[in-house]
Design an enzyme around this catalytic site. Structure first.
Site, PDB file in Angstrom:
ATOM      1  N   GLY A 158       0.819  -1.212   0.000  1.00 57.15           N
ATOM      2  CA  GLY A 158       0.000   0.000   0.000  1.00 57.15           C
ATOM      3  C   GLY A 158       0.848   1.254   0.000  1.00 57.15           C
ATOM      4  O   GLY A 158       0.562   2.219  -0.718  1.00 57.15           O
ATOM      5  N   TYR A 159       1.900   1.242   0.798  1.00 55.99           N
ATOM      6  CA  TYR A 159       2.796   2.395   0.876  1.00 55.99           C
ATOM      7  C   TYR A 159       3.491   2.619  -0.467  1.00 55.99           C
ATOM      8  O   TYR A 159       3.596   3.752  -0.948  1.00 55.99           O
ATOM      9  CB  TYR A 159       3.828   2.154   1.980  1.00 55.99           C
ATOM     10  CG  TYR A 159       4.694   3.331   2.322  1.00 55.99           C
ATOM     11  CD1 TYR A 159       4.222   4.345   3.150  1.00 55.99           C
ATOM     12  CD2 TYR A 159       5.999   3.431   1.852  1.00 55.99           C
ATOM     13  CE1 TYR A 159       5.024   5.429   3.489  1.00 55.99           C
ATOM     14  CE2 TYR A 159       6.809   4.508   2.184  1.00 55.99           C
ATOM     15  CZ  TYR A 159       6.308   5.501   3.001  1.00 55.99           C
ATOM     16  OH  TYR A 159       7.101   6.574   3.325  1.00 55.99           O
ATOM     17  N   ALA A 160       3.956   1.525  -1.101  1.00 51.83           N
ATOM     18  CA  ALA A 160       4.609   1.657  -2.405  1.00 51.83           C
ATOM     19  C   ALA A 160       3.635   2.202  -3.445  1.00 51.83           C
ATOM     20  O   ALA A 160       4.000   3.058  -4.265  1.00 51.83           O
ATOM     21  CB  ALA A 160       5.166   0.303  -2.854  1.00 51.83           C
ATOM     22  N   LYS A 163       3.072   6.011  -2.633  1.00 45.49           N
ATOM     23  CA  LYS A 163       4.221   6.867  -2.926  1.00 45.49           C
ATOM     24  C   LYS A 163       4.528   6.884  -4.428  1.00 45.49           C
ATOM     25  O   LYS A 163       4.972   7.909  -4.964  1.00 45.49           O
ATOM     26  CB  LYS A 163       5.440   6.414  -2.123  1.00 45.49           C
ATOM     27  CG  LYS A 163       5.295   6.630  -0.626  1.00 45.49           C
ATOM     28  CD  LYS A 163       5.105   8.094  -0.248  1.00 45.49           C
ATOM     29  CE  LYS A 163       5.139   8.320   1.247  1.00 45.49           C
ATOM     30  NZ  LYS A 163       5.022   9.742   1.627  1.00 45.49           N
TER      31      LYS A 163
END
Length: 254
Positions: A158-160, A163
């Site tokens: 999710g973070y990748a 971002k």
């Protein structure tokens, strides 16, 4: 060409200003003369430590508490800001969080939370604040991206995704707004010693692996990110549009 950065008379909104990289950015902008609006989910209503630091620089700090995981709260914050505060000249979209779990097991609740805070909220804030910048003929928008704007990472899908999306909306906004006097850029921090990376710092083996790949040989400090943000917020970056600047101790060049 003068090289001293003077942001006197400017107002900067820094999301996630209450800790880590956000606090360092708020301090750097204040030291250059800007008044600071700080908005965080846990922002003390008296401003807390960051307000004291901004005050020592002789600038004004205005705190707002906003849970950027709540779409309605984000929109209500923007309404209050529009009604109560001076126009924002510099916007730093820094607020963010991370949730770690293998991709095959990653809870949808964590996916939704991370995407809302790290991608959707910055889009909404930029859309609203940037509209005013366009109307006034100028402004600076800086997103805090990540090395995972370029790479996939491990256990942080999710973070990748968020971002990576930030890098793309940086370019999308810049394409539309560069000709209207608004600079939109991003800084992509590498491995910085903050609470978001605490789990990695606390794992001796993983920390050694990471630092072995960083040519500078150390974890970054929040102040290492604040300097490039200050540059992008200044007239020195007048012809910089749509850039995603790695600040990573050399990681991306390895």
């Amino acid at each position: 060409m003068a090289t001293d950065i003077d942001l006197s008379g400017k107002t900067a909104l820094v999301t996630g200003a209450n800790r880590g990289i956000g606090t360092a950015i708020a301090q750097a902008l204040a030291a250059a003369g800007a008044d600071i609006i700080g908005a965080s989910a846990a922002q003390p209503l008296d401003g807390g430590d960051v307000a004291e630091a901004v005050g020592r620089a002789g600038r004004r700090f205005t705190p707002y508490r906003c849970d950027f995981s709540d779409r309605a709260a984000t929109l209500a914050f923007l309404d209050r800001l529009e009604a109560e505060s001076p126009p924002v000249d510099i916007l730093v979209n820094n607020a963010g969080l991370i949730r770690r779990a293998p991709a095959a097991e990653h809870p949808m609740a964590d996916w939704d939370l991370v995407l809302e805070v790290n991608l959707s909220a910055p889009f909404l804030v930029t859309q609203r604040i940037g509209g005013g910048m366009i109307a006034r003929g100028g402004g600076k928008v800086i997103f805090i991206a990540s090395l995972l704007s370029f790479q996939g990472g491990i256990n942080v899908p999710g973070y990748a995704a968020a971002k990576g999306g930030l890098a793309q909306i940086t370019k999308a906004f810049a394409n539309e707004w560069a000709g209207k006097g608004v600079n939109v850029n991003a800084v992509a921090p590498g491995y910085v010693a903050t609470d978001n990376t605490q789990a990695l710092q606390d794992d001796p083996g993983r920390s050694r692996e990471l630092m072995a790949r960083v040519p500078a040989g150390r974890w970054g400090a929040p102040q290492d990110i604040a300097g490039p943000v200050l540059f992008l917020a200044s007239p020195l970056a007048a012809f910089v549009h749509g850039a995603v600047l790695p600040v990573d101790g050399g990681w991306m060049g390895r």
